[in-house]
Design an enzyme around this catalytic site. Structure first.
Site, PDB file in Angstrom:
ATOM      1  CG  HIS A   1      37.428  -4.590 -52.784  1.00 13.51           C
ATOM      2  ND1 HIS A   1      36.325  -4.448 -53.743  1.00 13.51           N
ATOM      3  CD2 HIS A   1      36.968  -5.597 -51.959  1.00 13.51           C
ATOM      4  CE1 HIS A   1      35.676  -5.356 -53.237  1.00 13.51           C
ATOM      5  NE2 HIS A   1      36.036  -5.968 -52.115  1.00 13.51           N
TER       6      HIS A   1
ATOM      7  CD  GLU B   1      39.866  -8.589 -50.551  1.00  8.00           C
ATOM      8  OE1 GLU B   1      38.776  -9.440 -50.412  1.00  8.00           O
ATOM      9  OE2 GLU B   1      39.368  -7.331 -49.960  1.00  8.00           O
ATOM     10  CG  HIS B   2      37.078  -9.589 -54.986  1.00 13.91           C
ATOM     11  ND1 HIS B   2      35.714 -10.058 -55.146  1.00 13.91           N
ATOM     12  CD2 HIS B   2      36.796  -8.850 -54.050  1.00 13.91           C
ATOM     13  CE1 HIS B   2      34.764  -9.713 -54.506  1.00 13.91           C
ATOM     14  NE2 HIS B   2      35.590  -8.661 -53.499  1.00 13.91           N
TER      15      HIS B   2
ATOM     16  CD  GLU C   1      32.654  -6.724 -51.905  1.00  8.26           C
ATOM     17  OE1 GLU C   1      33.161  -7.304 -52.728  1.00  8.26           O
ATOM     18  OE2 GLU C   1      33.070  -6.472 -50.737  1.00  8.26           O
TER      19      GLU C   1
END
Lengths: 445, 432
Positions: A68, A71-72, A148
């Site tokens: 993840h 992904e950012h 997040e």
């Protein structure tokens, strides 16, 4: 009356489902990249997606959250693009872009006017191999993913409990580790962690391109060859052999207490088989089982717990078959005011016993199958959801033919199949039961 | 896990000027006005129905009545009890949803071509002949109360409730439309029957349809569906006077990440400067990753996963709102950065380059909204409620492009009031 309607509808929809399949074309590039084109010419719009067969369950031990995190970071720069330029370019072309990560996949998408497809392919293919990251942006973006996690998980008792439930469900498989990562590991994620994952998994032979909308398959293929076809495959990419579960032989229970909980509930997950290529029958039976037990207003759990016994304000059963490895079958009951979790759980178990003993209500099954057939029509109103369905399946070990066979496999499920699936899946030794509760007094009532 | 979560932009839009989609303004034989797009390629119809007024029609002491009434529409109608209605709907594979918001009751339906008459008869029963029986009333009341109790411990809901209480004085907008445990517990069947009569009437009805149906077929079906509605409902509430005073209100709640809402007076949808304000907001905090707030708070400083601002032109008041969440020890900095960007944008305005980027984003994104029967039907019913004619379709992008830098910067100076910006922060914020 309803039988005749259902029959007529069934005939019409058989024709439609064939038609719907003809809207889908698929190709494979020489470097191994899969290409799927879904046509919908009603609006001059295209959805461009690249799905990598790599998610959080492919991470190395100790680096949870890196899939993840990466992904950012893919929205930072490449050799030829400045940090942020990717999204800025999409916006300048009137489009929107985003990305998402799950256990089995990481996907990137842009939704733009159909005549901007080539630009999207050029940029997306660029960041598949040319990512350039600096130490400073790593540190800032790590703060963002921690915020997040704060937002999604730390601020939500339900999310915190689900994290613990999954960890208890899987002894040895990475599905037991949260997608966003354990906080203490997220805090140590480094540039090298991100790049190692990137070099291993971001390659055309590990990706599926899905293009859906106002496009012609031949033209998409030509563009795909131009931009993705020239990228080198990763020859070292191995099979997705993750550590698997040993036999599970003891039921697990947990009580998650949190003063922020206003509405206690009980939830249980059972380890369950997933859809497999050419072998989707059990998963189809489990899909229908979830609908019969807890899929809607007329489900058995609803009828018993909400309508007759009035013990619950909500009940539901859930099964998601698209998964690379063993998935779960989940039940939830939210008790009515004044009903203990113990009583709610006992009533839930009684419904399971009744179902297995009494068998399937044929009329109910007919209604569910009718709705499944209709969903093929309704789904055509959203090529985005079709694109997501293909992407999800193709990164979960399934092929195009499995996706296209699935509606018929569902329709072919018999009452006996469903009962057999129920007897198989409701094995308490493979289950985790969780109570979410506000104060300990409620637990021991 | 998404890279960031989009916040719905509170703006109703229009259809793109593109061949093949034609809105027909139809009046049924029974006198119901409806916008129709015939789209025969998929054998179903998306139907959208709105009743203006919504939960704001709740009478004093009966807060939550409209919401509970809407929740009961599909829980028994005509000769069907709740389960009977659900079984009949499932057997037709029709899909109905009913929703109450501050300004409207929304009914969305999707039904197949081959059984649309049967499907619409069920929908008719739910709208015209709901039974509101006591058994269903108490069951759904229990669900609503469970939702209210959860909401009381949800930081985002706590922030909204406190912000609305500060903003709207004694107007219905000032309280949650679900009502309180006390008000909902006291609602009787008669209160629900009254709420139904107040809210569902011809004088506040808006309808659109997209799909596999002709004008003539739709006319007959709609007259059967809605013809029996009463002509008039309850008067709409008065406009709300905003009572925000600026400053920061902290609501103590034990969570690791503080949740903040902020805002002040906004811009009416029918204001001549609305497009200028819309462009301004796109630059300041509405344009996803490209906004000033996202750049300053997330990209440069890593203080949050998402920060957004949005214009909220409600029927009876216009707000300009925003939201952010940051760890308790970082929220003070996030608030400071937002206030500072608000002030900087008010005094310095935006650049020509930012404006042209915002125009490119908004005008380019315009046709992308019309990508399905359901979405086109929703947009068309919204256009009617905003009193936009179908000609708006052809002019909307031109209107946006006609906004000048001077317009936007004048509006920035007028609309953005850093000293009036009210923050509500829920959590254990340090330094606030």
């Amino acid at each position: 009356m309803s039988r005749i309607i259902a029959l007529a509808a069934g005939l019409v929809m058989t024709a439609i489902s064939v038609q719907a399949q003809e809207q889908v074309s698929d190709f494979q590039l020489d470097n191994g990249m899969q290409v799927v084109v879904i046509e919908d010419h009603r609006a001059p719009v295209v959805m461009h997606m690249v799905w990598y067969r790599a998610g959080s369950a492919d991470e190395p031990a100790g680096a949870s959250g890196v899939a993840h995190f990466l992904e950012h970071l893919l929205f930072k720069g490449t050799d030829t693009m400045e940090p942020g330029e990717f999204s800025a370019t999409v916006a300048a072309n009137g489009g929107r872009d985003n990305a998402f990560t799950s256990y089995d996949y990481t996907a990137y998408f842009q939704r733009v006017a159909a005549d901007r497809l080539e630009l999207m392919m050029q940029m997306e293919s660029d960041r598949m191999i040319n990512l350039r990251l600096g130490e400073a942006e790593i540190l800032t973006e790590r703060q963002v993913i921690i915020e997040e996690r704060n937002q999604r998980t730390e601020n939500s008792p339900g999310a915190l409990m689900r994290e613990q439930l999954s960890a208890a469900q899987y002894y040895n498989h990475r599905y037991g580790v949260p997608i966003i990562g354990w906080r203490h590991e997220m805090e140590t994620l480094s540039l090298e962690d991100a790049l190692a994952y990137y070099r291993t998994y971001y390659a055309p032979n590990n990706a599926a391109l899905i293009v859906a909308g106002d496009v012609e398959p031949d033209e998409v293929l030509e563009l795909a060859k131009t931009y993705y076809g020239v990228l080198p495959a990763n020859p070292d990419l191995g099979p997705r052999n993750r550590t698997q579960e040993p036999p599970q032989t003891s039921a697990r229970r947990m009580v998650f207490e949190d003063p922020r909980v206003a509405q206690p509930y009980v939830t249980r997950s059972y380890l369950a088989p997933e859809r497999n290529p050419g072998d989707q029958k059990t998963a189809a039976a489990l899909t229908l089982l979830a609908e019969l037990l807890g899929g809607g207003t007329t489900s058995l759990m609803n009828e018993r717990l909400q309508f007759e016994q009035k013990l619950a304000v909500y009940s539901g059963a859930h099964y998601r078959g698209s998964s690379l490895d063993q998935t779960t079958f989940d039940l939830t009951v939210v008790p009515a005011q004044g009903v203990t979790l113990e009583d709610a759980e006992a009533a839930m178990d009684a419904v399971l016993v009744e179902f297995v003993e009494a068998g399937v209500n044929s009329q109910h099954l007919d209604r569910i199958k009718m709705q499944l057939r209709a969903s093929q029509i309704y789904e055509r109103d959203s090529v985005e959801s079709m694109a997501n369905r293909y992407g999800h399946a193709l990164t979960s070990g399934l092929g195009i033919e499995d996706v296209q066979a699935w509606p018929d496999v569902l329709q072919a499920v018999t009452e006996e199949d469903i009962l057999a699936a129920a007897r198989m899946v409701f094995d308490e030794r493979q289950s985790v039961t969780g109570w979410l509760t506000g104060v300990s007094a409620e637990v021991t009532q | 896990m998404m890279r960031f979560v989009f916040v719905a932009v509170m703006m109703l839009a229009a259809l793109p000027a593109r061949a093949g989609v034609e809105i027909k303004e139809v009046t049924t034989p029974g006198g119901i006005n409806v916008w129709l797009v015939e789209e025969p390629s998929i054998p179903f119809v998306a139907l959208e129905i709105r009743f203006r007024g919504g939960a704001s029609l709740d009478v004093e002491g009966k807060r939550g009545a409209t919401n509970l009434m809407v929740g009961l529409l599909e829980e028994g109608a005509g000769d069907l009890d709740s389960q009977g209605f659900a079984k009949a709907t499932e057997a037709l594979a029709a899909q109905f949803s009913y929703d109450a918001s501050d300004d409207a009751i929304s009914v969305s339906a999707r039904f197949l071509t081959e059984n649309r008459r049967e499907a619409l008869e069920l929908l008719r029963l739910s709208l015209i002949e709901p039974t509101f029986d006591d058994v269903s009333l108490n069951r759904v009341r229990g669900q609503v109360l469970a939702g209210i109790r959860s909401s009381e411990k949800d930081p985002n809901d706590i922030a909204s409730r406190n912000f609305d209480a500060l903003a709207f004085g004694d107007h219905p907008y000032s309280t949650a439309l679900e009502g309180t445990v006390q008000s909902v517990s006291g609602l009787t069947r008669q209160d629900i029957v009254d709420a139904h009569a107040n809210a569902l009437a011809r004088d506040r009805l808006y309808v659109s349809a997209v799909g596999d149906i002709t004008e003539a077929e739709l006319g007959v079906l709609l007259d059967d569906l809605l013809g029996a509605l009463p002509q008039t409902g309850a008067p709409l509430p008065e406009r709300a006077d905003l009572t925000l005073s600026g400053g920061t209100t902290v609501i103590d709640f034990d969570i690791p990440q503080s949740v903040a809402l902020f805002g002040h007076v906004g811009m009416e949808r029918d204001d001549d400067d609305f497009f200028a304000a819309y462009l301004l907001n796109t630059i300041l905090g509405g344009g996803g990753f490209e906004s000033r707030l996202m750049e300053e708070v997330r990209v440069k400083r890593g203080l949050t996963y998402g920060v957004y601002s949005y214009l909220v032109p409600k029927d009876l008041a216009a707000l300009y709102l925003g939201s952010v969440s940051s760890a308790n020890d970082r929220i003070a900095e996030a608030v400071e950065v937002i206030r500072s960007e608000w002030a900087r944008t008010a005094s310095e305005g935006v650049s020509e380059e930012e404006l042209s980027k915002a125009k490119a984003l908004l005008t380019g994104a315009y046709p992308l909204r019309f990508d399905g029967n359901g979405s086109i039907a929703r947009i068309m019913v919204g256009m009617q409620m905003e009193d936009l004619g179908v000609d708006y379709i052809a002019t909307r992008n031109d209107q946006l492009n006609a906004v000048t830098l001077e317009d936007v910067n004048r509006v920035a100076g007028e609309l953005l009031q850093p000293e009036a910006l009210q923050f509500v922060v829920v959590g254990k914020p340090q330094g606030l």
